[in-house]
Design a protein around this motif. Structure first.
Motif, PDB file in Angstrom:
ATOM      1  N   MET A   1       0.806  -1.210   0.000  1.00 45.52           N
ATOM      2  CA  MET A   1       0.000   0.000   0.000  1.00 45.52           C
ATOM      3  C   MET A   1       0.843   1.266   0.000  1.00 45.52           C
ATOM      4  SD  MET A   1      -3.287  -0.140   2.440  1.00 45.52           S
ATOM      5  CE  MET A   1      -3.839  -1.724   2.915  1.00 45.52           C
ATOM      6  N   SER A   2       2.121   1.181   0.253  1.00 45.40           N
ATOM      7  CA  SER A   2       2.932   2.372   0.493  1.00 45.40           C
ATOM      8  C   SER A   2       2.960   3.346  -0.678  1.00 45.40           C
ATOM      9  CB  SER A   2       4.343   1.968   0.901  1.00 45.40           C
ATOM     10  OG  SER A   2       4.935   1.225  -0.138  1.00 45.40           O
ATOM     11  N   GLU A   3       3.103   2.862  -1.951  1.00 46.26           N
ATOM     12  CA  GLU A   3       3.192   3.772  -3.081  1.00 46.26           C
ATOM     13  C   GLU A   3       1.848   4.413  -3.413  1.00 46.26           C
ATOM     14  OE1 GLU A   3       6.777   2.618  -5.962  1.00 46.26           O
ATOM     15  OE2 GLU A   3       5.017   1.323  -6.069  1.00 46.26           O
ATOM     16  N   GLN A   4       0.788   3.688  -3.220  1.00 44.64           N
ATOM     17  CA  GLN A   4      -0.532   4.168  -3.584  1.00 44.64           C
ATOM     18  C   GLN A   4      -1.347   4.583  -2.370  1.00 44.64           C
ATOM     19  OE1 GLN A   4      -1.324   4.697  -6.744  1.00 44.64           O
ATOM     20  NE2 GLN A   4       0.701   3.957  -7.287  1.00 44.64           N
ATOM     21  N   SER A   5      -0.670   5.048  -1.340  1.00 43.62           N
ATOM     22  CA  SER A   5      -1.360   5.376  -0.098  1.00 43.62           C
ATOM     23  C   SER A   5      -0.960   6.750   0.418  1.00 43.62           C
ATOM     24  CB  SER A   5      -1.012   4.362   0.998  1.00 43.62           C
ATOM     25  OG  SER A   5      -1.372   3.077   0.612  1.00 43.62           O
ATOM     26  N   GLU A   6      -1.910   7.369   1.062  1.00 42.08           N
ATOM     27  CA  GLU A   6      -1.622   8.533   1.888  1.00 42.08           C
ATOM     28  C   GLU A   6      -1.376   7.965   3.282  1.00 42.08           C
ATOM     29  OE1 GLU A   6      -1.519  11.806   0.906  1.00 42.08           O
ATOM     30  OE2 GLU A   6      -1.923  11.117  -1.129  1.00 42.08           O
ATOM     31  N   ILE A   7      -0.273   8.319   3.897  1.00 44.26           N
ATOM     32  CA  ILE A   7       0.041   7.784   5.221  1.00 44.26           C
ATOM     33  C   ILE A   7      -0.083   8.892   6.252  1.00 44.26           C
ATOM     34  CG2 ILE A   7       1.770   6.662   6.660  1.00 44.26           C
ATOM     35  CD1 ILE A   7       2.900   5.439   4.063  1.00 44.26           C
ATOM     36  N   LEU A   8      -0.924   8.642   7.235  1.00 43.82           N
ATOM     37  CA  LEU A   8      -1.174   9.595   8.309  1.00 43.82           C
ATOM     38  C   LEU A   8      -0.583   9.040   9.600  1.00 43.82           C
ATOM     39  CD1 LEU A   8      -2.480  11.989   9.749  1.00 43.82           C
ATOM     40  CD2 LEU A   8      -4.648  10.729   9.698  1.00 43.82           C
ATOM     41  N   HIS A   9       0.414   9.728  10.142  1.00 40.06           N
ATOM     42  CA  HIS A   9       1.028   9.331  11.402  1.00 40.06           C
ATOM     43  C   HIS A   9       0.364  10.116  12.530  1.00 40.06           C
ATOM     44  CE1 HIS A   9       4.251   7.251   9.287  1.00 40.06           C
ATOM     45  NE2 HIS A   9       4.273   8.279   8.463  1.00 40.06           N
ATOM     46  N   LEU A  10      -0.295   9.424  13.433  1.00 45.06           N
ATOM     47  CA  LEU A  10      -0.925  10.079  14.580  1.00 45.06           C
ATOM     48  C   LEU A  10      -0.051   9.856  15.803  1.00 45.06           C
ATOM     49  CD1 LEU A  10      -4.680   9.134  14.093  1.00 45.06           C
ATOM     50  CD2 LEU A  10      -3.517  11.265  13.494  1.00 45.06           C
ATOM     51  N   HIS A  11       0.334  10.941  16.438  1.00 46.99           N
ATOM     52  CA  HIS A  11       1.187  10.842  17.618  1.00 46.99           C
ATOM     53  C   HIS A  11       0.784  11.911  18.609  1.00 46.99           C
ATOM     54  CE1 HIS A  11       3.384  14.329  16.071  1.00 46.99           C
ATOM     55  NE2 HIS A  11       3.289  13.737  14.899  1.00 46.99           N
ATOM     56  N   GLY A  12       1.342  11.815  19.803  1.00 44.49           N
ATOM     57  CA  GLY A  12       0.936  12.725  20.866  1.00 44.49           C
ATOM     58  C   GLY A  12      -0.299  12.182  21.539  1.00 44.49           C
ATOM     59  N   PRO A  13      -0.805  12.859  22.534  1.00 43.26           N
ATOM     60  CA  PRO A  13      -2.027  12.381  23.182  1.00 43.26           C
ATOM     61  C   PRO A  13      -3.180  12.343  22.167  1.00 43.26           C
ATOM     62  CG  PRO A  13      -1.105  14.257  24.386  1.00 43.26           C
ATOM     63  CD  PRO A  13      -0.306  14.079  23.133  1.00 43.26           C
ATOM     64  N   LEU A  14      -3.876  11.225  22.124  1.00 45.90           N
ATOM     65  CA  LEU A  14      -5.022  11.048  21.226  1.00 45.90           C
ATOM     66  C   LEU A  14      -6.241  10.834  22.109  1.00 45.90           C
ATOM     67  CD1 LEU A  14      -3.149   8.688  18.767  1.00 45.90           C
ATOM     68  CD2 LEU A  14      -3.671  11.119  18.416  1.00 45.90           C
ATOM     69  N   THR A  15      -6.692  11.948  22.690  1.00 44.40           N
ATOM     70  CA  THR A  15      -7.740  11.914  23.707  1.00 44.40           C
ATOM     71  C   THR A  15      -8.807  12.959  23.400  1.00 44.40           C
ATOM     72  OG1 THR A  15      -6.648  13.555  25.105  1.00 44.40           O
ATOM     73  CG2 THR A  15      -6.029  11.239  25.457  1.00 44.40           C
ATOM     74  N   ILE A  16      -9.792  13.010  24.253  1.00 44.41           N
ATOM     75  CA  ILE A  16     -10.886  13.960  24.074  1.00 44.41           C
ATOM     76  C   ILE A  16     -10.377  15.406  24.006  1.00 44.41           C
ATOM     77  CG2 ILE A  16     -11.425  14.236  26.525  1.00 44.41           C
ATOM     78  CD1 ILE A  16     -14.448  14.111  25.582  1.00 44.41           C
ATOM     79  N   VAL A  26      -7.494  14.163  10.001  1.00 45.33           N
ATOM     80  CA  VAL A  26      -8.012  12.979   9.313  1.00 45.33           C
ATOM     81  C   VAL A  26      -8.861  13.400   8.116  1.00 45.33           C
ATOM     82  CG1 VAL A  26      -9.556  10.987   9.535  1.00 45.33           C
ATOM     83  CG2 VAL A  26      -7.879  11.470  11.329  1.00 45.33           C
ATOM     84  N   GLN A  27      -9.681  14.417   8.277  1.00 44.47           N
ATOM     85  CA  GLN A  27     -10.515  14.888   7.167  1.00 44.47           C
ATOM     86  C   GLN A  27      -9.663  15.342   5.989  1.00 44.47           C
ATOM     87  OE1 GLN A  27     -12.963  17.874   9.098  1.00 44.47           O
ATOM     88  NE2 GLN A  27     -14.669  16.448   9.313  1.00 44.47           N
ATOM     89  N   VAL A  28      -8.601  16.069   6.253  1.00 45.49           N
ATOM     90  CA  VAL A  28      -7.715  16.534   5.181  1.00 45.49           C
ATOM     91  C   VAL A  28      -7.089  15.342   4.461  1.00 45.49           C
ATOM     92  CG1 VAL A  28      -5.544  17.750   4.705  1.00 45.49           C
ATOM     93  CG2 VAL A  28      -7.258  18.792   6.196  1.00 45.49           C
ATOM     94  N   TYR A  29      -6.610  14.376   5.223  1.00 42.40           N
ATOM     95  CA  TYR A  29      -5.989  13.199   4.610  1.00 42.40           C
ATOM     96  C   TYR A  29      -6.999  12.384   3.816  1.00 42.40           C
ATOM     97  CZ  TYR A  29      -1.236  13.531   6.372  1.00 42.40           C
ATOM     98  OH  TYR A  29       0.054  13.913   6.585  1.00 42.40           O
ATOM     99  N   LEU A  30      -8.222  12.267   4.308  1.00 41.46           N
ATOM    100  CA  LEU A  30      -9.259  11.559   3.551  1.00 41.46           C
ATOM    101  C   LEU A  30      -9.558  12.270   2.236  1.00 41.46           C
ATOM    102  CD1 LEU A  30     -11.854  10.417   6.241  1.00 41.46           C
ATOM    103  CD2 LEU A  30     -10.575   8.960   4.663  1.00 41.46           C
ATOM    104  N   GLN A  31      -9.637  13.580   2.276  1.00 43.65           N
ATOM    105  CA  GLN A  31      -9.883  14.350   1.058  1.00 43.65           C
ATOM    106  C   GLN A  31      -8.749  14.158   0.055  1.00 43.65           C
ATOM    107  OE1 GLN A  31     -10.448  18.292   2.614  1.00 43.65           O
ATOM    108  NE2 GLN A  31     -12.579  17.928   3.164  1.00 43.65           N
TER     109      GLN A  31
END
Length: 108
Positions: A1-16, A26-31
């Protein structure tokens, strides 16, 4: 999937406290994935501080991705804090096929 993929790295606190910013990213990467006809691969560090809002966001993002014709997958199986949150939330049903998005790093 690497060549044909957008890769989103999520780091840091992933909380409310941070999920609104994460949602926007995520919306930007999906678009971008939809515009380029690519898959979206989300890389999550299981060692980060994570709460239930992250899996909720990912479930919603998968629905949005499906409607846009974008395949979405995790870069690797959920582990660490991320896996613990999935287990505590009851999001793992014990069915390999249904749990594959979370546990096998595959689009489902």
């Amino acid at each position: 999937m690497s060549e044909q993929s957008e890769i989103l790295h999520l780091h840091g606190p992933l909380t409310i406290k941070t999920i609104t910013n994460v949602r926007d990213i995520v919306q930007v990467y999906l678009q971008e994935a939809a515009l380029r006809s690519r898959a979206l691969v989300v890389d999550i560090d299981g060692g980060e501080e994570i709460d239930l809002t992250l899996p909720q966001l990912l479930l919603s993002a998968r629905q949005t991705a499906n409607r846009a014709g974008v395949t979405m997958a995790l870069s690797k199986p959920a582990d660490g804090n991320f896996l613990t949150v999935l287990q505590r939330a009851g999001l793992l049903c014990g069915d390999r096929q249904r749990d594959s998005f979370w546990l096998e790093g595959k689009a489902a």
